[in-house]
Design a protein around this motif. Structure first.
Motif, short mmCIF file in Angstrom:
data_model
loop_
_atom_site.label_atom_id
_atom_site.label_comp_id
_atom_site.label_asym_id
_atom_site.label_seq_id
_atom_site.Cartn_x
_atom_site.Cartn_y
_atom_site.Cartn_z
N UNK A 219 0.82 -1.22 0.00
CA UNK A 219 0.00 0.00 0.00
C UNK A 219 0.85 1.27 0.00
N UNK A 220 1.93 1.24 0.80
CA UNK A 220 2.82 2.42 0.87
C UNK A 220 3.55 2.61 -0.47
N UNK A 221 3.89 1.49 -1.10
CA UNK A 221 4.68 1.56 -2.33
C UNK A 221 3.84 2.00 -3.54
N UNK A 222 2.58 1.56 -3.61
CA UNK A 222 1.75 1.86 -4.79
C UNK A 222 0.40 2.48 -4.40
N UNK A 223 0.40 3.72 -3.91
CA UNK A 223 -0.91 4.24 -3.49
C UNK A 223 -1.70 4.94 -4.60
N UNK A 224 -1.74 4.38 -5.83
CA UNK A 224 -2.56 4.99 -6.90
C UNK A 224 -3.98 4.48 -6.73
N UNK B 153 -12.61 -8.11 -19.30
CA UNK B 153 -11.64 -7.77 -20.36
C UNK B 153 -11.42 -6.26 -20.45
N UNK B 154 -12.53 -5.49 -20.36
CA UNK B 154 -12.44 -4.06 -20.64
C UNK B 154 -11.89 -3.21 -19.50
N UNK B 155 -12.37 -3.48 -18.26
CA UNK B 155 -12.00 -2.53 -17.19
C UNK B 155 -10.52 -2.52 -16.80
N UNK B 156 -9.79 -3.66 -16.82
CA UNK B 156 -8.36 -3.56 -16.49
C UNK B 156 -7.58 -2.70 -17.48
N UNK B 157 -8.06 -2.64 -18.74
CA UNK B 157 -7.37 -1.82 -19.74
C UNK B 157 -7.39 -0.36 -19.29
N UNK B 158 -8.58 0.11 -18.90
CA UNK B 158 -8.70 1.49 -18.43
C UNK B 158 -7.91 1.72 -17.16
N UNK B 159 -7.98 0.75 -16.24
CA UNK B 159 -7.28 0.88 -14.96
C UNK B 159 -5.78 0.95 -15.15
N UNK B 160 -5.24 0.11 -16.03
CA UNK B 160 -3.80 0.07 -16.28
C UNK B 160 -3.33 1.40 -16.85
N UNK B 161 -4.14 1.97 -17.77
CA UNK B 161 -3.78 3.26 -18.37
C UNK B 161 -3.72 4.34 -17.28
N UNK B 162 -4.70 4.31 -16.35
CA UNK B 162 -4.71 5.30 -15.27
C UNK B 162 -3.48 5.17 -14.38
N UNK B 163 -3.12 3.91 -14.07
CA UNK B 163 -1.93 3.67 -13.23
C UNK B 163 -0.69 4.22 -13.92
N UNK B 164 -0.58 3.99 -15.26
CA UNK B 164 0.59 4.45 -16.02
C UNK B 164 0.67 5.99 -16.00
N UNK B 165 -0.50 6.64 -16.21
CA UNK B 165 -0.53 8.12 -16.22
C UNK B 165 -0.13 8.66 -14.84
N UNK B 166 -0.69 8.06 -13.76
CA UNK B 166 -0.38 8.55 -12.42
C UNK B 166 1.06 8.25 -12.02
N UNK C 105 3.67 8.35 -13.85
CA UNK C 105 4.64 9.26 -14.48
C UNK C 105 5.07 10.37 -13.51
N UNK C 106 4.11 10.85 -12.71
CA UNK C 106 4.42 11.99 -11.83
C UNK C 106 4.65 11.56 -10.38
#
Length: 451
Positions: free
Chosen positions: A372-377, A430-443, A445-446
């Protein structure tokens, strides 16, 4: 050669003694394991355990999910999810004791009956573990974030404290509570959590109504690009799936209810589920619809963050979230403790003891805290886990088991209903992890580690 002794019926006494000893040892282990050790729960235990398991902090992200789905699809998906998950929950309650004299106390035991000893384990256990450990990690983050929000609201002039420390403070409670032996022993915590979920949901939509509709409110999709809109839509599906995650612990909850052939456990269990689902509707629909109506697409992924005033009320709501998430964490951790302890005692032949429990449970809490501490997205995690593991265990695995066990006639009502649920559930998976993964990648970055 050892001498064989036989009784007057010609049965081997030694063999029978071995069986009796094995049975006695098995019973001793079952009486120690957290799921099967206490079977004296009442129907209302089922109600508040189910509310605590179901109404997670996911409810606070529903207005945000609505903003990514839009009015029409959003309302349709919320209602459909409520109906489908109530139906699959009914199936699981029915299947708990479909074999006379036997109870399927754990999700994977039902899986083994439906798909075979080995295959059942391989299908159910990984998914159930991803859900339960995933929920525990998300709740670590959530509890920490709500504590931080409480601190920042009550003491705005003080120095900012890192989220990491708040997650550690939240985890410290679980280093104590995790040593409660079984599901019945956490019923007090669970009841408090269920009351809190209703309270903070009511604060969320009540305070929104009090604020009134914003002057510049907009209900269009936030993303400027078509791709962004589509991906956001997918991740919002995962948020909704995450909101209906109670199926992973439903058989374990039912296992705590006493059962006789005259009064099977499915009666009281189902009564509890109905009450729980009414509470779920009272929490989810007003929060999702009112929150979106008031704030439009400017709502945050946690509506309590959008509501800044009155400060005392928002601080109180965040404290309610913390208390609720403490109960939820325990409800989802109990089946994981049960799996770990079963493997240690039955497969690796450790002696059932307090020390064994103390070490394994502390290691588990420390593990979920560290992740949780390592990945709080938070929101990206919700969508990713929501689709990846919640969709199967909640939306369509019960239907597949029902078809495998009961074999309803082709094109009958039961057959069609189950297949519709399976198709919708697979699409969701099938569909929702695609969106979730994209959000994790965007978050990501910063994001700076341990900030």
């Amino acid at each position: 050669m050892g001498t064989q002794a036989y009784d007057q019926n010609g049965q081997n006494i030694n063999a029978r003694t071995d069986v009796d000893e094995k049975f006695a040892r098995q019973k001793e282990i079952d009486d120690w394991l957290p799921i099967t050790s206490s079977r004296n729960a009442k129907w209302w235990y089922s109600a508040f355990h189910n509310v605590t398991a179901m109404v997670g902090a996911g409810v606070l992200s529903l207005p945000y999910a609505m903003s990514e789905l839009g009015w029409g699809p959003g309302v349709a998906i919320l209602i459909l999810s409520w109906i489908i998950t109530l139906y699959t929950l009914w199936q699981m309650v029915q299947m708990h004791e479909m074999v006379p004299g036997k109870r399927f106390d754990r999700y994977h035991e039902l899986g083994q009956y439906a798909f075979g000893e080995k295959l059942g384990l391989y299908i159910v256990v990984p998914q159930q573990l991803v859900v339960e450990v995933g929920v525990n990690v998300v709740y670590m983050v959530n509890g920490g974030k709500s504590l931080k929000k409480f601190h920042d609201t009550v003491c705005p002039s003080y120095k900012q404290i890192k989220l990491t420390y708040f997650i550690m403070i939240f985890a410290s409670v679980h280093f104590v509570l995790s040593h409660l032996p079984n599901l019945n022993s956490i019923s007090g915590v669970s009841l408090a959590a269920a009351v809190m979920s209703l309270s903070y949901s009511t604060i969320a939509w009540g305070a929104s109504i009090d604020k009134g509709v914003k002057d510049d409110v907009a209900y269009g999709y936030k993303s400027k690009s078509t791709a962004g809109t589509v991906f956001n839509f997918f991740s919002a599906l995962g948020d909704v799936a995450f909101a209906y995650a109670g199926h992973n612990v439903v058989l374990e909850i039912q296992a705590t209810i006493p059962s006789t052939p005259e009064k099977p456990s499915k009666g009281p269990m189902w009564r509890g589920v109905i009450v729980a689902y009414i509470v779920v509707a009272l929490c989810y629909f007003p929060v999702a619809l009112v929150g979106y109506y008031i704030f439009g697409n400017s709502v945050d992924d946690n509506i309590l963050i959008t509501l800044e005033k009155p400060a005392w009320l928002i601080a109180m709501a965040n404290m309610f979230v913390v208390i609720h998430v403490i109960g939820s964490y325990q409800i989802y951790a109990m089946p994981v403790f049960d799996m770990i302890e079963t493997v240690l005692v039955k497969k690796l032949h450790f002696r059932p003891s307090f020390m064994l429990r103390f070490i394994t449970r502390n290691i588990y809490v420390a593990f979920t805290m560290f992740i949780g501490i390592t990945f709080p997205f938070f929101s990206g995690l919700l969508a990713f886990f929501g689709g990846f593991a919640f969709a199967p265990t909640t939306y369509f695995l019960p239907c597949i088991m029902w078809l495998a066990i009961y074999k309803p006639r082709k094109y009958s009502l039961s057959w069609c209903t189950n297949w519709i649920c399976i198709v919708l559930g697979v699409l969701l998976m099938i569909l929702s992890p695609i969106g979730g993964l994209r959000q994790i990648i965007i978050q990501a970055k910063t994001y700076e580690f341990y900030s």
